[in-house]
Design a protein around this motif. Sequence first.
Motif, PDB file in Angstrom:
ATOM      1  N   HIS A  47       0.861  -1.177   0.000  1.00  0.00           N
ATOM      2  CA  HIS A  47       0.000   0.000   0.000  1.00  0.00           C
ATOM      3  C   HIS A  47       0.899   1.230   0.000  1.00  0.00           C
ATOM      4  CE1 HIS A  47      -2.719   3.021   1.668  1.00  0.00           C
ATOM      5  NE2 HIS A  47      -3.731   2.223   1.340  1.00  0.00           N
ATOM      6  N   PHE A  48       0.504   2.263  -0.710  1.00  0.00           N
ATOM      7  CA  PHE A  48       1.322   3.475  -0.808  1.00  0.00           C
ATOM      8  C   PHE A  48       1.695   4.042   0.564  1.00  0.00           C
ATOM      9  CE2 PHE A  48       1.219   8.222  -1.115  1.00  0.00           C
ATOM     10  CZ  PHE A  48       2.500   8.374  -1.602  1.00  0.00           C
ATOM     11  N   ALA A  49       0.723   4.225   1.439  1.00  0.00           N
ATOM     12  CA  ALA A  49       0.991   4.882   2.722  1.00  0.00           C
ATOM     13  C   ALA A  49       1.573   3.954   3.778  1.00  0.00           C
ATOM     14  CB  ALA A  49      -0.289   5.522   3.260  1.00  0.00           C
ATOM     15  N   ARG A  50       1.480   2.639   3.572  1.00  0.00           N
ATOM     16  CA  ARG A  50       1.914   1.709   4.615  1.00  0.00           C
ATOM     17  C   ARG A  50       3.136   0.883   4.246  1.00  0.00           C
ATOM     18  NH1 ARG A  50      -3.770   0.238   4.441  1.00  0.00           N
ATOM     19  NH2 ARG A  50      -4.846   1.919   5.508  1.00  0.00           N
ATOM     20  N   GLY A  51       3.587   0.995   3.022  1.00  0.00           N
ATOM     21  CA  GLY A  51       4.726   0.196   2.571  1.00  0.00           C
ATOM     22  C   GLY A  51       6.029   0.638   3.205  1.00  0.00           C
ATOM     23  N   SER A  52       6.970  -0.280   3.247  1.00  0.00           N
ATOM     24  CA  SER A  52       8.253   0.023   3.886  1.00  0.00           C
ATOM     25  C   SER A  52       9.306   0.539   2.905  1.00  0.00           C
ATOM     26  CB  SER A  52       8.786  -1.223   4.599  1.00  0.00           C
ATOM     27  OG  SER A  52       9.035  -2.254   3.670  1.00  0.00           O
ATOM     28  N   GLN A  53       9.054   0.391   1.594  1.00  0.00           N
ATOM     29  CA  GLN A  53      10.051   0.825   0.608  1.00  0.00           C
ATOM     30  C   GLN A  53       9.391   1.425  -0.624  1.00  0.00           C
ATOM     31  OE1 GLN A  53      12.104  -2.802  -0.357  1.00  0.00           O
ATOM     32  NE2 GLN A  53      13.570  -2.546   1.299  1.00  0.00           N
ATOM     33  N   ILE A  54      10.108   2.354  -1.223  1.00  0.00           N
ATOM     34  CA  ILE A  54       9.762   2.846  -2.552  1.00  0.00           C
ATOM     35  C   ILE A  54      11.026   2.728  -3.387  1.00  0.00           C
ATOM     36  CG2 ILE A  54       9.099   4.833  -3.942  1.00  0.00           C
ATOM     37  CD1 ILE A  54       7.281   5.712  -1.681  1.00  0.00           C
ATOM     38  N   VAL A  55      10.914   1.999  -4.485  1.00  0.00           N
ATOM     39  CA  VAL A  55      12.028   1.786  -5.404  1.00  0.00           C
ATOM     40  C   VAL A  55      11.816   2.707  -6.599  1.00  0.00           C
ATOM     41  CG1 VAL A  55      13.280   0.098  -6.795  1.00  0.00           C
ATOM     42  CG2 VAL A  55      12.173  -0.622  -4.664  1.00  0.00           C
ATOM     43  N   ILE A  56      12.827   3.506  -6.933  1.00  0.00           N
ATOM     44  CA  ILE A  56      12.693   4.484  -8.013  1.00  0.00           C
ATOM     45  C   ILE A  56      13.544   4.073  -9.202  1.00  0.00           C
ATOM     46  CG2 ILE A  56      13.023   6.898  -8.680  1.00  0.00           C
ATOM     47  CD1 ILE A  56      12.368   7.627  -5.771  1.00  0.00           C
ATOM     48  N   PHE A  57      12.914   4.090 -10.368  1.00  0.00           N
ATOM     49  CA  PHE A  57      13.580   3.799 -11.637  1.00  0.00           C
ATOM     50  C   PHE A  57      13.576   5.059 -12.494  1.00  0.00           C
ATOM     51  CE2 PHE A  57      13.294  -0.489 -10.394  1.00  0.00           C
ATOM     52  CZ  PHE A  57      13.875  -1.333 -11.325  1.00  0.00           C
ATOM     53  N   GLU A  58      14.593   5.171 -13.316  1.00  0.00           N
ATOM     54  CA  GLU A  58      14.718   6.276 -14.248  1.00  0.00           C
ATOM     55  C   GLU A  58      14.652   5.717 -15.663  1.00  0.00           C
ATOM     56  OE1 GLU A  58      17.415   9.724 -13.034  1.00  0.00           O
ATOM     57  OE2 GLU A  58      18.571   8.608 -14.528  1.00  0.00           O
ATOM     58  N   PHE A  59      13.829   6.327 -16.501  1.00  0.00           N
ATOM     59  CA  PHE A  59      13.636   5.891 -17.878  1.00  0.00           C
ATOM     60  C   PHE A  59      14.112   6.993 -18.812  1.00  0.00           C
ATOM     61  CE2 PHE A  59      10.738   3.486 -15.365  1.00  0.00           C
ATOM     62  CZ  PHE A  59      10.547   2.278 -16.002  1.00  0.00           C
ATOM     63  N   ASP A  60      14.836   6.608 -19.871  1.00  0.00           N
ATOM     64  CA  ASP A  60      15.157   7.572 -20.919  1.00  0.00           C
ATOM     65  C   ASP A  60      14.578   7.038 -22.222  1.00  0.00           C
ATOM     66  OD1 ASP A  60      16.977   5.717 -22.003  1.00  0.00           O
ATOM     67  OD2 ASP A  60      18.680   6.617 -20.983  1.00  0.00           O
ATOM     68  N   SER A  61      15.026   7.543 -23.341  1.00  0.00           N
ATOM     69  CA  SER A  61      14.387   7.189 -24.614  1.00  0.00           C
ATOM     70  C   SER A  61      14.548   5.729 -25.006  1.00  0.00           C
ATOM     71  CB  SER A  61      14.937   8.085 -25.726  1.00  0.00           C
ATOM     72  OG  SER A  61      16.330   7.902 -25.839  1.00  0.00           O
ATOM     73  N   SER A  62      15.538   5.037 -24.455  1.00  0.00           N
ATOM     74  CA  SER A  62      15.740   3.656 -24.897  1.00  0.00           C
ATOM     75  C   SER A  62      16.004   2.650 -23.776  1.00  0.00           C
ATOM     76  CB  SER A  62      16.909   3.605 -25.881  1.00  0.00           C
ATOM     77  OG  SER A  62      18.092   4.029 -25.235  1.00  0.00           O
ATOM     78  N   SER A  63      16.133   3.101 -22.549  1.00  0.00           N
ATOM     79  CA  SER A  63      16.460   2.164 -21.477  1.00  0.00           C
ATOM     80  C   SER A  63      15.925   2.666 -20.135  1.00  0.00           C
ATOM     81  CB  SER A  63      17.979   1.965 -21.390  1.00  0.00           C
ATOM     82  OG  SER A  63      18.601   3.179 -21.035  1.00  0.00           O
TER      83      SER A  63
END
Length: 119
Positions: free
Chosen positions: A17-33
Motif C-alpha cells: 500500500h502506498f501509505a503503509r509500505g516500507s520501501q519505494i524503489v525508483i527507476f529512471e527511464f530515458d528514450s531507450s532504457s
Amino acid sequence: MLRVAFCSEDSEHIDSHFARGSQIVIFEFDSSSYREVNTINFNSSESIIEDEKVNLRIKAVRDCSILCCSQIGGPAAARLVQQKIFPLKLEEGMLIEDAAQRLNQLFMKNPPRWLQKQM
C-alpha cells in the motif's frame, strides 16, 4: 528522462500500500532504457499518523511522474495527482522488473498524451 516509483516490501515486487509500505524503489527511464536509481526505506512506526505517512511518501516521490502500487487510498491518490504524479494500481506481487519492462515498451512505442507532456 522520466522517473517511476514502485511501492514494495522486498525491493523486488509491487506488493504494498502506498501509505503503509516500507520501501519505494525508483527507476529512471530515458528514450531507450531504464535503470534503478534509488530505494527509499520508511520506518513502520505505528505512532506516525496516516496523513504524515502520506506526506513523507509524497515528498519522497516528488520528482517522479508515475507511482506504481498494489493499493492506494482515494485521498492519497488525489494528492499525488495534485503534484502531477500519476498513481497506477498494478497487480499485487508483480515483479518490479516486469512492470518496468512493460512501462519502457509503452514509453518507446505509444505513450499516452498526458505522459508525452512529461517526457
